[in-house]
Design an enzyme around this catalytic site. Structure first.
Site, PDB file in Angstrom:
ATOM      1  N   ARG A 160       0.830  -1.217   0.000  1.00  0.00           N
ATOM      2  CA  ARG A 160       0.000   0.000   0.000  1.00  0.00           C
ATOM      3  C   ARG A 160       0.861   1.263   0.000  1.00  0.00           C
ATOM      4  NH1 ARG A 160      -4.998  -1.634   3.986  1.00  0.00           N
ATOM      5  NH2 ARG A 160      -6.305  -2.442   2.315  1.00  0.00           N
ATOM      6  N   LYS A 207     -18.676 -15.935   4.510  1.00  0.00           N
ATOM      7  CA  LYS A 207     -20.140 -15.934   4.553  1.00  0.00           C
ATOM      8  C   LYS A 207     -20.791 -15.413   3.278  1.00  0.00           C
ATOM      9  CE  LYS A 207     -20.571 -15.295   9.489  1.00  0.00           C
ATOM     10  NZ  LYS A 207     -20.907 -14.321  10.521  1.00  0.00           N
ATOM     11  N   GLY A 215     -12.717  -4.111   1.147  1.00  0.00           N
ATOM     12  CA  GLY A 215     -14.076  -3.583   1.349  1.00  0.00           C
ATOM     13  C   GLY A 215     -14.482  -2.639   0.228  1.00  0.00           C
TER      14      GLY A 215
END
Ligand code: AMP
Length: 400
Positions: free
Chosen positions: A37, A201, A377
């Site tokens: 990053r 999930k 995200g």
């Protein structure tokens, strides 16, 4: 989607505030274990330095919840940027306090100031207007290059953009590259286009899955989320991870796939374990024969073969989410085999950040992927079809 570009700003010899994403992982000794990053932000920083700007860098790290924490200080980041740029980087003791303000005011052309961890300020995650304003007062220009946090409406990401007009704010090169890459991927992928979706999930990826279905030709499901689908198909999945409240949603996804002609693949065999532990007893079973009380923690070799076969003709691959519990060696094989296959293919390969980025790095094939997103995200929200709050104020025009 076209964004205001740093290239269009009249930056020469000016003071520029660059919001970066230096939220890098540290080991127990405080060493940076992956500086991707930081390296990804260098193009923008160097561009500003080449124009004799004085540069103020700001980032968050971890979740200090508005309190100072020595462990989450940006000292290691300061050192690494110094090494990479081979220039001195000053680190302020605070964010908008006396030290940072004084250092920012006295910053000369070609000098670099790094503010302390933005999240030491309570207002950062609350998108506090006062904090946004105080940050904005430090510089004449604002550049957002923090893709990994652009899905958050935070003071240094969203609020701050309101204090700069169109000629004084822009997206940095990394942010532009990420937005452009996902834009092309979702609007004009070279076909056949496959999405490999894994992770724990269904709930975390449901919206992305639904948004992707009309765009892709094939979907390959792995990881814990596969078991909600398998259970809905009537299989006994033992103690595998299942979200019972999402069984209907899983059915809806499978119906939509059928309706749209998307080939939808589920694991045909799994590595089942007695307990969720690295040293658990485990065995290979077909998806129909998971023993009672056991749980599937990885895809099996037959699934790997099937997925490879079906991925053979694919021209574009989007991968988000591991195929199993790759943090435990015994359950990492499925993810590792898929990673090697995807890396070796001639397709355009896009890795959606987060765990999957760690995984391909661990397997050692990160260099062979076409694009690895710096934001898990944020990339997921792009795949869900959302406009990121940190990007919204920087848009010149939407794609037609
Ligand atoms: P996510 O954050 O949703 O992308 O999920 C990543 C996590 O999913 C990783 O930490 C994996 O260990 C976990 N995971 C993958 N496969 C399974 C599985 N079969 N059962 C439970 N957890 C899993």
């Amino acid at each position: 989607m076209k964004l205001y570009s740093i290239k269009d700003l009249d930056l020469a010899s000016k003071r520029v505030f660059i919001r970066c994403d230096f939220n890098v992982p540290l080991d127990e000794y405080g060493n940076i274990t992956d500086d991707r990053r930081i390296r990804a932000a260098l193009a923008t920083i160097n561009y500003c330095l080449d124009q004799d700007c004085s540069v103020i860098l700001a980032s968050h790290m971890g979740r200090p919840n508005g309190e100072f924490s020595e462990k989450l200080s940006l000292v290691p980041v300061q050192r690494r940027i110094q090494q990479l740029l081979k220039r001195d980087v000053k680190l302020a003791k605070d964010i908008v306090g006396e030290d940072a303000t004084a250092l920012a005011q006295n910053l000369k052309e070609g000098e670099i100031l790094l503010l302390e961890n933005l999240r030491f300020e309570k207002g950062e995650t609350k998108n506090d207007e006062k904090l946004s304003k105080a940050l904005s007062m430090m510089a004449e220009f604002y550049v957002n290059d923090a893709f990994g946090v652009s899905h958050r409406a935070h003071a240094s990401v969203e609020g701050i953009t309101r204090f700069f007009d169109e000629e004084h704010k822009a997206a940095g090169f990394l942010l532009q590259k990420e937005i452009q890459f996902f834009g092309v991927l979702l609007k004009r992928p070279v076909r056949p286009f496959a999405a490999i979706i894994g992770g724990s999930k269904v709930s975390g990826k449901l919206e992305a899955l639904i948004n992707l279905l009309p765009k892709v030709d094939k979907v390959f499901i792995g990881g814990g989320m596969a078991f909600t689908f398998l259970k809905q198909m009537g299989y006994d999945v033992g103690n595998s991870l299942v979200e019972d409240d999402l069984l209907q949603e899983a059915q809806h996804v499978m119906n939509e796939a059928r309706r749209l002609g998307v080939k939808f693949y589920l694991p045909i065999d799994v590595v089942a374990a007695q307990t969720f532990a690295a040293d658990s007893v485990s065995k290979l079973v077909t998806s129909q024969e998971i023993p009672q009380g056991w749980m599937g923690l990885d895809i099996g070799p037959a699934t790997v073969r099937l997925y490879r076969e079906a991925l053979n003709d694919v021209q574009t691959v989007l991968w988000n989410g591991p195929m199993g519990v790759f943090e435990m060696e015994r359950f990492a094989r499925g993810s590792s085999k898929i990673a090697h296959f995807v890396a070796d293919s001639y397709a355009t390969t896009v890795v959606g950040g987060g765990d999957t980025a760690d995984l391909v790095k661990r397997v050692g094939v990160d260099e062979e992927m076409s694009f690895i997103s710096t934001g898990g995200g944020a990339s997921l929200e792009l795949l869900e079809g959302k406009v990121l709050p940190g990007v919204e104020q920087l848009i010149i025009e939407e794609d037609s």
